[in-house]
Each structure stands twice: as C-alpha cells, then as structure tokens.
Design a protein around this motif. Sequence first.
Motif, PDB file in Angstrom:
ATOM      1  N   GLY A 178      19.714  -5.851  38.162  1.00 45.99           N
ATOM      2  CA  GLY A 178      20.613  -6.371  39.186  1.00 45.99           C
ATOM      3  C   GLY A 178      21.826  -7.035  38.555  1.00 45.99           C
ATOM      4  O   GLY A 178      22.968  -6.779  38.946  1.00 45.99           O
ATOM      5  N   ALA A 179      21.564  -7.860  37.526  1.00 43.04           N
ATOM      6  CA  ALA A 179      22.654  -8.570  36.856  1.00 43.04           C
ATOM      7  C   ALA A 179      23.639  -7.589  36.244  1.00 43.04           C
ATOM      8  O   ALA A 179      24.852  -7.763  36.323  1.00 43.04           O
ATOM      9  CB  ALA A 179      22.074  -9.486  35.780  1.00 43.04           C
ATOM     10  N   LYS A 180      23.082  -6.536  35.646  1.00 44.35           N
ATOM     11  CA  LYS A 180      23.950  -5.536  35.018  1.00 44.35           C
ATOM     12  C   LYS A 180      24.879  -4.906  36.041  1.00 44.35           C
ATOM     13  O   LYS A 180      26.083  -4.776  35.811  1.00 44.35           O
ATOM     14  CB  LYS A 180      23.085  -4.450  34.378  1.00 44.35           C
ATOM     15  CG  LYS A 180      23.091  -4.588  32.895  1.00 44.35           C
ATOM     16  CD  LYS A 180      22.167  -3.763  32.113  1.00 44.35           C
ATOM     17  CE  LYS A 180      21.712  -2.438  32.477  1.00 44.35           C
ATOM     18  NZ  LYS A 180      20.783  -1.920  31.457  1.00 44.35           N
ATOM     19  N   MET A 181      24.261  -4.546  37.162  1.00 50.37           N
ATOM     20  CA  MET A 181      25.075  -3.869  38.175  1.00 50.37           C
ATOM     21  C   MET A 181      26.111  -4.813  38.738  1.00 50.37           C
ATOM     22  O   MET A 181      27.247  -4.433  38.991  1.00 50.37           O
ATOM     23  CB  MET A 181      24.166  -3.319  39.265  1.00 50.37           C
ATOM     24  CG  MET A 181      23.413  -2.098  38.788  1.00 50.37           C
ATOM     25  SD  MET A 181      22.688  -1.192  40.140  1.00 50.37           S
ATOM     26  CE  MET A 181      21.078  -1.886  40.220  1.00 50.37           C
ATOM     27  N   ASP A 212      29.996  -4.561  38.304  1.00 52.11           N
ATOM     28  CA  ASP A 212      30.425  -4.181  39.619  1.00 52.11           C
ATOM     29  C   ASP A 212      30.275  -2.670  39.784  1.00 52.11           C
ATOM     30  O   ASP A 212      31.155  -1.994  40.273  1.00 52.11           O
ATOM     31  CB  ASP A 212      31.892  -4.584  39.822  1.00 52.11           C
ATOM     32  CG  ASP A 212      32.247  -4.512  41.295  1.00 52.11           C
ATOM     33  OD1 ASP A 212      31.309  -4.579  42.109  1.00 52.11           O
ATOM     34  OD2 ASP A 212      33.435  -4.354  41.607  1.00 52.11           O
ATOM     35  N   SER A 213      29.182  -2.162  39.278  1.00 51.56           N
ATOM     36  CA  SER A 213      29.036  -0.708  39.321  1.00 51.56           C
ATOM     37  C   SER A 213      27.750  -0.333  40.025  1.00 51.56           C
ATOM     38  O   SER A 213      26.839  -1.139  40.174  1.00 51.56           O
ATOM     39  CB  SER A 213      29.027  -0.153  37.907  1.00 51.56           C
ATOM     40  OG  SER A 213      28.128  -0.878  37.123  1.00 51.56           O
ATOM     41  N   LEU A 214      27.722   0.879  40.435  1.00 49.72           N
ATOM     42  CA  LEU A 214      26.536   1.394  41.080  1.00 49.72           C
ATOM     43  C   LEU A 214      25.537   1.773  40.005  1.00 49.72           C
ATOM     44  O   LEU A 214      25.897   1.997  38.851  1.00 49.72           O
ATOM     45  CB  LEU A 214      26.898   2.645  41.879  1.00 49.72           C
ATOM     46  CG  LEU A 214      27.961   2.402  42.929  1.00 49.72           C
ATOM     47  CD1 LEU A 214      28.544   3.719  43.382  1.00 49.72           C
ATOM     48  CD2 LEU A 214      27.343   1.650  44.090  1.00 49.72           C
ATOM     49  N   ALA A 215      24.279   1.839  40.392  1.00 48.51           N
ATOM     50  CA  ALA A 215      23.245   2.277  39.462  1.00 48.51           C
ATOM     51  C   ALA A 215      23.678   3.603  38.851  1.00 48.51           C
ATOM     52  O   ALA A 215      23.479   3.867  37.672  1.00 48.51           O
ATOM     53  CB  ALA A 215      21.926   2.440  40.196  1.00 48.51           C
ATOM     54  N   VAL A 269      22.845  11.507  27.540  1.00 42.24           N
ATOM     55  CA  VAL A 269      23.244  10.354  26.735  1.00 42.24           C
ATOM     56  C   VAL A 269      23.564   9.195  27.675  1.00 42.24           C
ATOM     57  O   VAL A 269      23.896   9.414  28.833  1.00 42.24           O
ATOM     58  CB  VAL A 269      24.479  10.667  25.866  1.00 42.24           C
ATOM     59  CG1 VAL A 269      24.180  11.782  24.890  1.00 42.24           C
ATOM     60  CG2 VAL A 269      25.657  11.020  26.733  1.00 42.24           C
ATOM     61  N   PRO A 270      23.431   7.983  27.152  1.00 40.81           N
ATOM     62  CA  PRO A 270      23.723   6.831  28.011  1.00 40.81           C
ATOM     63  C   PRO A 270      25.185   6.843  28.430  1.00 40.81           C
ATOM     64  O   PRO A 270      26.059   7.254  27.665  1.00 40.81           O
ATOM     65  CB  PRO A 270      23.419   5.633  27.123  1.00 40.81           C
ATOM     66  CG  PRO A 270      23.376   6.165  25.739  1.00 40.81           C
ATOM     67  CD  PRO A 270      22.995   7.593  25.816  1.00 40.81           C
ATOM     68  N   SER A 271      25.415   6.409  29.628  1.00 44.06           N
ATOM     69  CA  SER A 271      26.797   6.384  30.113  1.00 44.06           C
ATOM     70  C   SER A 271      27.571   5.309  29.366  1.00 44.06           C
ATOM     71  O   SER A 271      26.981   4.366  28.844  1.00 44.06           O
ATOM     72  CB  SER A 271      26.800   6.070  31.603  1.00 44.06           C
ATOM     73  OG  SER A 271      26.488   4.708  31.785  1.00 44.06           O
ATOM     74  N   PRO A 272      28.893   5.435  29.301  1.00 40.95           N
ATOM     75  CA  PRO A 272      29.708   4.418  28.617  1.00 40.95           C
ATOM     76  C   PRO A 272      29.434   3.022  29.180  1.00 40.95           C
ATOM     77  O   PRO A 272      29.348   2.053  28.437  1.00 40.95           O
ATOM     78  CB  PRO A 272      31.133   4.858  28.914  1.00 40.95           C
ATOM     79  CG  PRO A 272      31.032   6.323  29.186  1.00 40.95           C
ATOM     80  CD  PRO A 272      29.696   6.545  29.808  1.00 40.95           C
ATOM     81  N   ASN A 273      29.236   2.921  30.480  1.00 40.16           N
ATOM     82  CA  ASN A 273      28.944   1.607  31.076  1.00 40.16           C
ATOM     83  C   ASN A 273      27.637   1.053  30.562  1.00 40.16           C
ATOM     84  O   ASN A 273      27.529  -0.118  30.220  1.00 40.16           O
ATOM     85  CB  ASN A 273      28.865   1.729  32.596  1.00 40.16           C
ATOM     86  CG  ASN A 273      30.239   1.617  33.212  1.00 40.16           C
ATOM     87  OD1 ASN A 273      31.201   1.327  32.498  1.00 40.16           O
ATOM     88  ND2 ASN A 273      30.320   1.847  34.501  1.00 40.16           N
ATOM     89  N   PHE A 311      18.317   2.151  32.085  1.00 41.35           N
ATOM     90  CA  PHE A 311      17.784   0.803  32.235  1.00 41.35           C
ATOM     91  C   PHE A 311      16.602   0.609  31.290  1.00 41.35           C
ATOM     92  O   PHE A 311      15.455   0.642  31.714  1.00 41.35           O
ATOM     93  CB  PHE A 311      17.337   0.562  33.683  1.00 41.35           C
ATOM     94  CG  PHE A 311      18.443   0.665  34.676  1.00 41.35           C
ATOM     95  CD1 PHE A 311      19.193  -0.453  35.004  1.00 41.35           C
ATOM     96  CD2 PHE A 311      18.739   1.878  35.293  1.00 41.35           C
ATOM     97  CE1 PHE A 311      20.221  -0.360  35.917  1.00 41.35           C
ATOM     98  CE2 PHE A 311      19.769   1.975  36.210  1.00 41.35           C
ATOM     99  CZ  PHE A 311      20.519   0.849  36.518  1.00 41.35           C
ATOM    100  N   PRO A 312      16.887   0.396  29.988  1.00 42.73           N
ATOM    101  CA  PRO A 312      15.777   0.264  29.034  1.00 42.73           C
ATOM    102  C   PRO A 312      14.819  -0.859  29.408  1.00 42.73           C
ATOM    103  O   PRO A 312      13.688  -0.881  28.938  1.00 42.73           O
ATOM    104  CB  PRO A 312      16.475  -0.047  27.713  1.00 42.73           C
ATOM    105  CG  PRO A 312      17.880   0.401  27.899  1.00 42.73           C
ATOM    106  CD  PRO A 312      18.191   0.255  29.348  1.00 42.73           C
ATOM    107  N   GLU A 313      15.245  -1.782  30.280  1.00 43.63           N
ATOM    108  CA  GLU A 313      14.335  -2.862  30.668  1.00 43.63           C
ATOM    109  C   GLU A 313      13.124  -2.340  31.432  1.00 43.63           C
ATOM    110  O   GLU A 313      12.145  -3.054  31.614  1.00 43.63           O
ATOM    111  CB  GLU A 313      15.058  -3.956  31.461  1.00 43.63           C
ATOM    112  CG  GLU A 313      15.933  -3.504  32.607  1.00 43.63           C
ATOM    113  CD  GLU A 313      17.355  -3.177  32.152  1.00 43.63           C
ATOM    114  OE1 GLU A 313      17.511  -2.495  31.124  1.00 43.63           O
ATOM    115  OE2 GLU A 313      18.320  -3.590  32.825  1.00 43.63           O
TER     116      GLU A 313
END
Lengths: 285, 520
Positions: free
Chosen positions: B23-26, B30-33, B296-300, B484-486
């Motif tokens: 949640g904090a990341k998003m 200010d980005s969507l999942a 690959v992981p997105s730049p965000n 979301f590696p968490e």
Amino acid sequence: MSRWSSLFGMNRRNVELVHARNPRRYYPLVDDKIVAKERLVAVGVPVPATLAVCEGLRDLPALLEGLADQESFVIKPSLGGGGHGILVVGERVEPGCWRKAGGEILDLEALHEHAANILFGAFSRGAMTDRILVEPRVTPGGVYAEMWGDGLSDLRVITLERQPVMAMVRVPTASSEGRANLHQGGLGLAVDLETGRVTRAVRNGRLISRHPDNGAQLEGICLPAWQETLDVARRAAGSVPLGYLGVDIVHDKDLGPLVLELNARPGLEIQNVHGRGLASFLEAL
Amino acid sequence: MRRDTLVRACIAALLVLPAMLAGAKMARFDSLAEDLLPRRQYDVAVQVGLDGHGEAARVRTFAPRSDWHQQVVSEESIGPLPFSTSDVGLNREAVWSGGQVPDGVQAEYRFSVLTSDVVYALPEGLPVPAAYPAALASDLAATEVVQVDSPEIAAALTLAGADSGDIASRLTAIHTFVEGLGSRPFKGTTDALTTLRLGEASCNGKSRLFVAMARAAGIPARLVGGVILESGHKRTSHQWVEAYVAGHWVPYCPTNGYAAELPSTYLALYRGDEALFRHTSDIDFDYAFDIHTQMVPSPNARQTMGPLNLWALFDRVGLPFALLRTLLMLPAGALVVVFFRNVVGLPTFGTFLPALIAAASGATGLAWGLVGLLIVTLGVVLVRALVQRFGLLHSPSLAILLTAVVGWLLLVSLFADAVGLASLAQVALFPIAVLAIAAERLYLAWVERGPRDALRDLAGTLVVILGCYVVMNSLALQLIVLGFPEVLLVIVAADLYLGRWTGIRVSEYLRFRPAMGVVA
Ligand SMILES: Nc1ncnc2c1ncn2[C@@H]1O[C@H](COP(=O)(O)OP(=O)(O)O)[C@@H](O)[C@H]1O
Ligand SMILES: [Mg+2]
C-alpha cells in the motif's frame, strides 16, 4: 470424539508430542546409545552388558582382537536408528569367523569394514563420525523364546511423562527376514497395559490370530514379569528429561527385562496394531 | 498454548506487513499496482554473417530509438567487426565496417526493449489542413514507388470514400480499403500502384499504397520498418505506416489491421522508405533476428526497493536477472514441497531437491528437466551400485558419487549438444551436490526397502517437481513476486501455519485405515 480425531498423524505427533515435550537439546541423551546406556545404568535400569566401546579408528585393531574369540555379540552404531548398521553375530564357526543372525558367514575382514563404516558415520543419521557399541547377544526367555525364538522380539512401550501409555510386541517373521520392523512383514501384538495380555495381533494392517510361521496362538498370551517390565519402562523414561518416549525392552532368559534403547520420536504404527488412536489412550490416563 | 498464540501473532504480522508495504509503495509513487508489476522485456539479437574476402566490407542497418511505444534498456555489439551507431535524420544507423574482413565473419548487435500497447483516440471533425510546415514536404511528396499523383490513386481514393471528410474518417477509409486487399508474401519491393492493380501485396506494398493514398488525400504519411517481436529465430521484417495528425504521428498497419494503434509486439527500427540492410556487394550477406522474452521488474518497482534494490545489485555484480527471479521464486517452490510432504504426505528424495530441480528446469523446460533428472539418477545409481562392490568406506564412496554426477552431467550435456538437443544440454545447471545425495538415497532405498519403495519415492519426487515447476513458472505468481517481493512474507506466513498444522496427511488416511477400523 470421532475415531479419526483420536488419531495422531505425523504432524500432530511432531507438534503436540515431540516438539512440545522433547526439547531438542536433550535428543543426544537418547540418540546416542552409549550415552543413553550410561544414564540408564546410573539410575539402576537393567540393560545388556557392554562388551566394548570403540571411539575411533585407532581403537579398531584392539576391538577386533578382543572380539575374535567371542562366541556371539551384537555390534551397533551408537548414533544409529531403525536397525541400520546393527550386526547380530553368533555362533562362532572358527576363530575370526562367525555365522550372522540370518545365517550368512561373517569373517574378520567384513567385520573390519563394517566397523570402519560405522565409525565414518555411514549409519548415523547425518553425523560424520560415530562410535561403536558392542553388546552380548541377548537370548530371549519365557514366551519370547517359546513363541518367537527365531529373531529377537522386542517390547515397545510408549511413555508420556514417565507413564506407560501404549505397548506392543514386535515379532520378526520368516518373511520379515529376522527384522521386527512392522513394514517388513513383522507382526505387531497389541498388549493390554493393565494385564500384559496380548489382545490383538496384526500383520501388514490385517488382524491375524496365529503366527504365520509356526501357527502358534497369539491372542491371549501373557507376557512374563509384566509389572516388573512396566516398572523398568517407567524408570527408563525417568532417566532423561524427555516427556514422550518409546522404550525398547527385550526379555533375557536369565536377566529378565532389559532396556535396549530409548526413542525420542517413536513411530505411529502402534496405533494400527491396537486399532485405536493414541489420543484415546492419552485421555484414559 | 503459548506457542500457538505466538505463531498466530507472527502469521498476522506477516500478512499485515506486506499489505502495508504494498500500500505504501503504491501511495508513494501514486501509481497503480499495474505500474509496479513486471514488464515483458524482449531481448533481440540482430545476427549478421558475411564473407569479406579479406577486403573492406560494410553493413548498415538500423538501431531502435526509444519513444512513447518502445524503450531501449540496453544494447551491445558482439563479434570481431567494428560497430558504431549514429543519428542520421530520423533514424539511428548502425554500421559494421572493417578494412580487411575475412570470410565467415559473424557479428551480433543485441538490445533489450520494453514495449507497450499504444492506442490513439483521433479527434473527430479535424479538417485536412490547407498547408503544412515545410519540414513535412517529403512526407507529402510523390516518389517512384509511392505514386501520389497517379489518377489511379485518385480513383482509389474516391472508391474508398476517402476523398472528403475529416482527417480521422479519411484515414479510417484508407485503412479499411488497403486492409481489404489480399495479403501475399511477395519477395522484394512492391510499389503503391502495383499493389493497387494487383489487389494484393505483402506488408511493404500495402504500406506504400496507404502512404500514397494518404498523401494524395493531403495527409502527410511515412513508412515505418521494424520487426514483430516473438520468441524465436526469424528473418522476416515488417513494415507499417504513420500518418501525421495534428502534430502526432499515428500508426496504422493495414497488413494486420491495426488502425491508430500499435501492439506491444511491434518494434520500430527506422522511418522512411529504407532498406533494413545495406551492405558492400558480393559478400554473401546473411542475417537473422533471434528474439527471447522475459519478465522484468518495471522501472517503478525498481525504484521502490530503496536500499534493498536487488535489481541494481544484480546489475552491478553482473548476475543475470533470471537468477534473481529464480531465487525469488524458490520460497514458493519450497512451500509447494512443504505442502506435498506435510499435507499430502508424499515421500520425496531430499527435502528441497524437487524445488531445486524445478528451478533448474526453468531453463530447460519441464519435460527435458525430468528427462535429464531420470537420465542422471539412473547413471548415478549405476555408479553407486558399482562402487558398492569395492566395499569402500562411506565418505570416499560419496565423493566418487559426486564426481560421477559431475561427469555424467557433462557427458549428457555433450551428447545432447552433439545431437542438437539444446534444452537437454542445460542439465549441467542441475544442483550437483543435491543430486548426488538424492541418488545415494534412491540407491539405499532400493537396496534396503526394495525397488517398490524406491520407485514410489521416485514417483513422489517427480510429482512434487511437477507441482513446484507449475507454481514457480506460473506467470501470475512471477508477476506478483517480482512486482511485490514482500509477498515472500506471506509465503513465510503459510510456512508458519503449516509448521503448526496438526491435521492428518492425505496419505495417512490410507496408512491408518487399520487403526480406524476401516478394513481394506
Ligand atoms: N544385544 C542384542 N542382542 C540381540 N539382538 C539385539 C541386541 N541389540 C539389538 N538387537 C536387535 O536389533 C534391533 C534394533 O536394536 P535397537 O537397539 O533398538 O536399535 P535401533 O535404534 O536401530 O532400533 C532390536 O530390535 C533387536 O532385534
Ligand atoms: Mg529400536
């Protein structure tokens, strides 16, 4: 309580009994047969004599020399389990040459190799080195000899906080090749704790009434010196700070009940032998 | 019991914490999942081969540019020929050239791109402008192969209904008309008129016809050349067009029916009526595209890692990203193993061997992974049986076994390579020590408990490998774990739960039938 809810599966045994009552740090007290034996002797529990203990390759020549003129003996890895690495040796054919329990010949060279493998930890549940324990071969007495003389039958008593909870006799058969292991076709005899009477006999999960090899009646047999045997089991269980144990007892023809070893993770097959879950026995306590 | 309360609290924390982190990341970005989820990356190798005959040789192609549709994340050249790129007009020319080039030279230009789907919503009612900036003159002009001024093109425009109306409706009409022509894989260049006369053409003919009609209708238009991204080896390139609408170049592909949109599989390499390759004559030139794809992981997502930026770490250390992905998926594989062992009660050789084999099979594909495993185990068990005859002590015989695994793996790889089974050749990636120990266990089980038990355990192992493979290679799960590696904390929560789960294993319902009075 439904029948299945009285059953202890592996998960329940591990969580509720092994992890809850047997602190890991005390495992070495029972996993190492030599250590366990010392403790048992210390509290006066009868055990087979110790013929020799071999600590390492340096002692090996002396050990072999000492054994060369023994009539019969049993050689075990101190850290072994499940019968792995145990050689039951005797009678002697000539000096340095014996017949094994199964009938095969064992010479000094083979004995040497086997002993060295024990020391290198080949049978020792992941340990890198081990010690060798040599005991006299126990000769069974009473019904243990009359009924099931071919191999050595042993009595397994499950104890919870020193109290016997369940008991069974494991009897080797011809098809189990002398081993009393229940998966190998050995017989399991359910024993009533109060009386020491055999109440059921089970082979490969099926009820039987007679011994498959000699036709002897199994149900109703009374085990010798039962109260004394239970007392030995209690005292053996009290020798270590572990709450849940499997005590293996054999009945020597001269010495009576002797404790062979203690198990900190006793198996669950005993429930199949009794036809009841362990929980129903615990409740009765 | 105290322990149970503690475990429950931990599980709760392990479930809440990742939810909060995500949640904090998003919120922070200010980005969507969606923006944090991994992207599909294409790794493209442009492979060229030529015979220089010891003389000067030059090959010119185009390197991709980053734009709104495609983002070039890395590029490199491999091979003996000097390589350089330079901006020429709208394009980036990529040139190999050398003074004394021998025969049989191979060279590669590799790049990785992230692409996205782009869709344009064209405004309605935009009139066709009367005049354009001078810079667009060439995008309105007639050429030898784009016969803008031909009366036949004018007639086609009328026929298509593109001779009047606003820009959007004219372009749509042209697109529909050209798309409606037949498609045919002609070799070489087809001009606009020929395409119109034949009523069918390949992508370059149709694109030229589109451009000619658009220009004739007063809308600047140009050809775009590139490749369609799909895993594999290919020589086919592709052409489509762009039309100028109110300051934007809007893509159309009349060959595959994309109007005012461009799918993420399109990679643009150049603009204009160019040849993809130009080269010194008489060098027996050959080329191919080799394309692979990976998540690959997105730049965000990379940015959200903060000091824990594993991707940056792997980049610095030079480890392949695929390894990181495998590592991150391993906990999921381990959970699958735990499930099979503790809930199903399936016996396996080695606790985590199945997860490791499944991970190694990621490179070979599952079928070859299993075949490789069986071949290797078989070979090792044979060696184990042989070693047994020498009556060796335990540790030395294990050491021989390990060596046998190494040798046998290399042998299988060599053999597979020789017969062209590239996938099987990858068995060398198998975890060697784990295999040696598993083979040892298999052998002991065979000797001590008989072939039936040993084969049963082997079958169990194969089933669990299958389960691990399916889970570890599931795209959905990879997306989640990479984005979301968490989520790994949630996996730990599941491990905790199963770690205190006291239920009866599925296999125990069979095993304890006698105890429960269920007679078989
Ligand atoms: N001193 C002995 N005399 C005869 N047989 C023995 C002796 N010790 C062990 N055995 C045989 O070996 C089996 C396993 O011995 P045990 O000490 O319980 O070791 P493990 O930990 O491997 O079960 C016993 O059930 C018995 O059949
Ligand atoms: Mg035992």
